[in-house]
Write an enzyme that holds these catalytic residues in place. Structure first.
Site, PDB file in Angstrom:
ATOM      1  N   THR A  81       0.816  -1.206   0.000  1.00 18.81           N
ATOM      2  CA  THR A  81       0.000   0.000   0.000  1.00 18.81           C
ATOM      3  C   THR A  81       0.849   1.255   0.000  1.00 18.81           C
ATOM      4  O   THR A  81       0.470   2.267  -0.588  1.00 18.81           O
ATOM      5  CB  THR A  81      -0.920   0.004   1.241  1.00 18.81           C
ATOM      6  OG1 THR A  81      -1.772  -1.112   1.146  1.00 18.81           O
ATOM      7  CG2 THR A  81      -1.763   1.246   1.313  1.00 18.81           C
ATOM      8  N   TYR A 117      -7.855   1.184  -4.152  1.00 18.77           N
ATOM      9  CA  TYR A 117      -6.537   1.492  -4.707  1.00 18.77           C
ATOM     10  C   TYR A 117      -5.883   0.212  -5.182  1.00 18.77           C
ATOM     11  O   TYR A 117      -6.345  -0.891  -4.900  1.00 18.77           O
ATOM     12  CB  TYR A 117      -5.647   2.154  -3.633  1.00 18.77           C
ATOM     13  CG  TYR A 117      -5.261   1.211  -2.546  1.00 18.77           C
ATOM     14  CD1 TYR A 117      -6.134   0.915  -1.501  1.00 18.77           C
ATOM     15  CD2 TYR A 117      -4.027   0.559  -2.577  1.00 18.77           C
ATOM     16  CE1 TYR A 117      -5.799   0.012  -0.520  1.00 18.77           C
ATOM     17  CE2 TYR A 117      -3.684  -0.347  -1.583  1.00 18.77           C
ATOM     18  CZ  TYR A 117      -4.568  -0.611  -0.560  1.00 18.77           C
ATOM     19  OH  TYR A 117      -4.234  -1.506   0.404  1.00 18.77           O
ATOM     20  N   THR A 169       1.435  -4.618   4.092  1.00 19.98           N
ATOM     21  CA  THR A 169       1.249  -5.006   5.492  1.00 19.98           C
ATOM     22  C   THR A 169       0.705  -6.422   5.653  1.00 19.98           C
ATOM     23  O   THR A 169       0.856  -7.022   6.717  1.00 19.98           O
ATOM     24  CB  THR A 169       0.302  -4.022   6.198  1.00 19.98           C
ATOM     25  OG1 THR A 169      -0.909  -3.932   5.442  1.00 19.98           O
ATOM     26  CG2 THR A 169       0.931  -2.657   6.349  1.00 19.98           C
ATOM     27  N   ASP A 170       0.079  -6.980   4.608  1.00 19.12           N
ATOM     28  CA  ASP A 170      -0.603  -8.275   4.755  1.00 19.12           C
ATOM     29  C   ASP A 170       0.324  -9.388   5.263  1.00 19.12           C
ATOM     30  O   ASP A 170      -0.054 -10.180   6.121  1.00 19.12           O
ATOM     31  CB  ASP A 170      -1.214  -8.717   3.414  1.00 19.12           C
ATOM     32  CG  ASP A 170      -2.425  -7.874   3.014  1.00 19.12           C
ATOM     33  OD1 ASP A 170      -2.784  -6.947   3.761  1.00 19.12           O
ATOM     34  OD2 ASP A 170      -3.009  -8.152   1.953  1.00 19.12           O
ATOM     35  N   LYS A 188       0.120  -8.256  12.333  1.00 23.54           N
ATOM     36  CA  LYS A 188      -0.891  -7.321  11.810  1.00 23.54           C
ATOM     37  C   LYS A 188      -2.196  -7.584  12.550  1.00 23.54           C
ATOM     38  O   LYS A 188      -2.726  -8.699  12.515  1.00 23.54           O
ATOM     39  CB  LYS A 188      -1.071  -7.507  10.302  1.00 23.54           C
ATOM     40  CG  LYS A 188      -2.060  -6.505   9.708  1.00 23.54           C
ATOM     41  CD  LYS A 188      -2.119  -6.520   8.190  1.00 23.54           C
ATOM     42  CE  LYS A 188      -3.104  -5.466   7.710  1.00 23.54           C
ATOM     43  NZ  LYS A 188      -3.202  -5.386   6.248  1.00 23.54           N
ATOM     44  N   GLU A 203      -3.874 -31.214  26.749  1.00 22.44           N
ATOM     45  CA  GLU A 203      -4.885 -32.169  26.296  1.00 22.44           C
ATOM     46  C   GLU A 203      -4.327 -33.116  25.242  1.00 22.44           C
ATOM     47  O   GLU A 203      -4.950 -34.105  24.896  1.00 22.44           O
ATOM     48  CB  GLU A 203      -6.088 -31.410  25.733  1.00 22.44           C
ATOM     49  CG  GLU A 203      -6.927 -30.743  26.807  1.00 22.44           C
ATOM     50  CD  GLU A 203      -8.167 -30.105  26.212  1.00 22.44           C
ATOM     51  OE1 GLU A 203      -9.125 -30.830  25.912  1.00 22.44           O
ATOM     52  OE2 GLU A 203      -8.166 -28.871  26.065  1.00 22.44           O
TER      53      GLU A 203
HETATM   54  N1  GLU Z   1      -2.764  -6.149   0.385  1.00 22.25           N
HETATM   55  C1  GLU Z   1      -1.781  -5.142   0.196  1.00 22.25           C
HETATM   56  C2  GLU Z   1      -0.401  -5.567   0.661  1.00 22.25           C
HETATM   57  O1  GLU Z   1      -0.231  -6.224   1.642  1.00 22.25           O
HETATM   58  C3  GLU Z   1      -2.156  -3.909   0.865  1.00 22.25           C
HETATM   59  C4  GLU Z   1      -2.100  -3.953   2.332  1.00 22.25           C
HETATM   60  C5  GLU Z   1      -1.098  -2.957   2.855  1.00 22.25           C
HETATM   61  O2  GLU Z   1       0.013  -2.832   2.349  1.00 22.25           O
HETATM   62  O3  GLU Z   1      -1.477  -2.296   3.800  1.00 22.25           O
HETATM   63  O4  GLU Z   1       0.543  -5.191  -0.007  1.00 22.25           O
END
Ligand code: GLU
Length: 350
Positions: A34, A47, A113-114, A186, A307
């Site tokens: 992103t 986007y 971020t993913d 995340k 368990e």
């Molecule tokens: N799905 C995209 C990625 O991980 C956008 C999420 C992000 O970067 O915040 O590159």
């Protein structure tokens, strides 16, 4: 008079150049996400990730040239849902090369971020130098109102340039918090405060151009890592299978029959498997596949012999790693051994 002015201007120019030369050298390795995303307009959430080249990312951060001497390299330009073992190996190779040849004092990686938490842990376990490596990204694309990318990038460069960041393993800086790459997760799909350390706390803070640490990561990494992937073109194949009430064993069976070397179960509660998945896990282990019990619960450890009798079943436990991070450690562990006890030791050490 003119001569005097020229001399003063010359001295000033030299002073600025000298000051610049004394700044730490930071290389930004861009992978997309992103932070490099662009949208149709500033007020819409829609986007496309991974559009802007690294030069544009750097140009969007005012004052970054006063923190460090910066250069950028484009390693990939993908949304991190498309992050791959191939890109990880490329990143690892380039980082080790940069530090071996003393091309930079620190490295910043811009990343979606993913899967950023997976890359951070992977590099924590495979970069063989103590120089700072800091991942960052953004939750809002570069075209959004109040885009968080430039600030996060400024902060990440500040952290990578700080002498206090040396020897701390690979770090992840987001929204002014500094996390250990092992612990960062995340925790929000859309909010700017996108990361946390659910089983611990941030190691420190970066604020107003200053870096302050409060904690030191307890688990070993970097220089002390036993994992050397130099020369490897790929890694052992490990999958994650999530359980739910009444889950059939189809997922475990499919990976076990699909050529995978390891399976991490995102189990119930303390990593529990229901009967159908216990049967499937027994079948997988009989085929020589390593099975690690992790949990779908967001915090806490998966412990042995509660368990589940792991000795009897032949499983290992993830300790406090979430399933996707347990997958990284199992992939790397399997490059060294197939021995269940030794694999388990890695989970208590790293
Ligand atoms: N799905 C995209 C990625 O991980 C956008 C999420 C992000 O970067 O915040 O590159």
């Amino acid at each position: 008079m003119k001569k005097l002015l020229l001399i003063v201007a010359g001295v000033l120019f030299m002073t600025v150049c000298l000051a610049q030369n004394n700044l730490p050298k930071i290389i930004i390795l861009a992978t997309g996400g992103t932070i490099a995303g662009t949208g149709a307009s500033a007020d819409r959430a829609a986007y496309t990730a991974g559009e802007l080249p690294v030069g544009d990312l750097i140009a969007a951060v005012p004052g970054i040239d006063k923190v460090a001497r910066i250069s950028g390299e484009q390693i990939a330009n993908v949304g991190s849902q498309n992050m791959s073992v191939e890109i990880w190996i490329k990143l690892n190779k380039r980082i080790n090369e940069i530090f071996k040849n003393k091309l930079a004092d620190g490295i910043v990686i811009t990343h979606g971020t993913d899967t950023q938490e997976e890359t951070a842990y992977f590099l924590n376990l495979t970069v063989r130098y103590d120089n700072p490596v800091v991942l960052t990204g953004s939750m809002r694309p570069s075209t959004a109102i109040s885009a968080d990318g430039p600030k996060n990038l400024y902060d990440a460069v500040t952290v990578a340039a700080s002498p206090y960041s040396k020897g701390r393993g690979v770090l992840l800086t987001f929204n002014e918090s500094i996390f250990d790459g092992r612990d960062a997760v995340k925790t929000s799909t859309t909010k700017v405060n996108g990361f946390a350390a659910p089983n611990g706390a941030p190691l420190g803070q970066v604020y107003d151009g200053r870096v302050i640490y409060y904690l030191k990561a307890a688990r070993k990494a970097n220089k002390e890592t036993p994992f050397d992937i130099t020369g490897l073109a790929t890694l052992p194949k490990v999958a994650v299978v999530e359980l739910f009430a009444d889950a059939p064993g189809i997922g475990v069976d499919a990976y076990a029959n699909g050529g995978f070397d390891g399976i991490v179960t995102a189990g119930l509660g303390n990593g529990n498997l229901n009967d159908a998945n216990t049967e499937a896990v027994i079948r997988a282990i009989k085929k020589g596949i390593a099975v690690c019990r992790a949990s779908r619960v967001p915090t806490g450890r998966v412990t042995q012999f509660d368990e589940t009798d792991d000795d009897k079943l032949g499983t290992i436990v993830s300790d406090d790693l979430n399933p996707q991070k347990a997958r990284i450690l199992l992939m790397l562990g399997l490059t060294k051994t197939k021995d269940r006890k030794k694999l388990q030791e890695f989970f208590f050490q790293y």
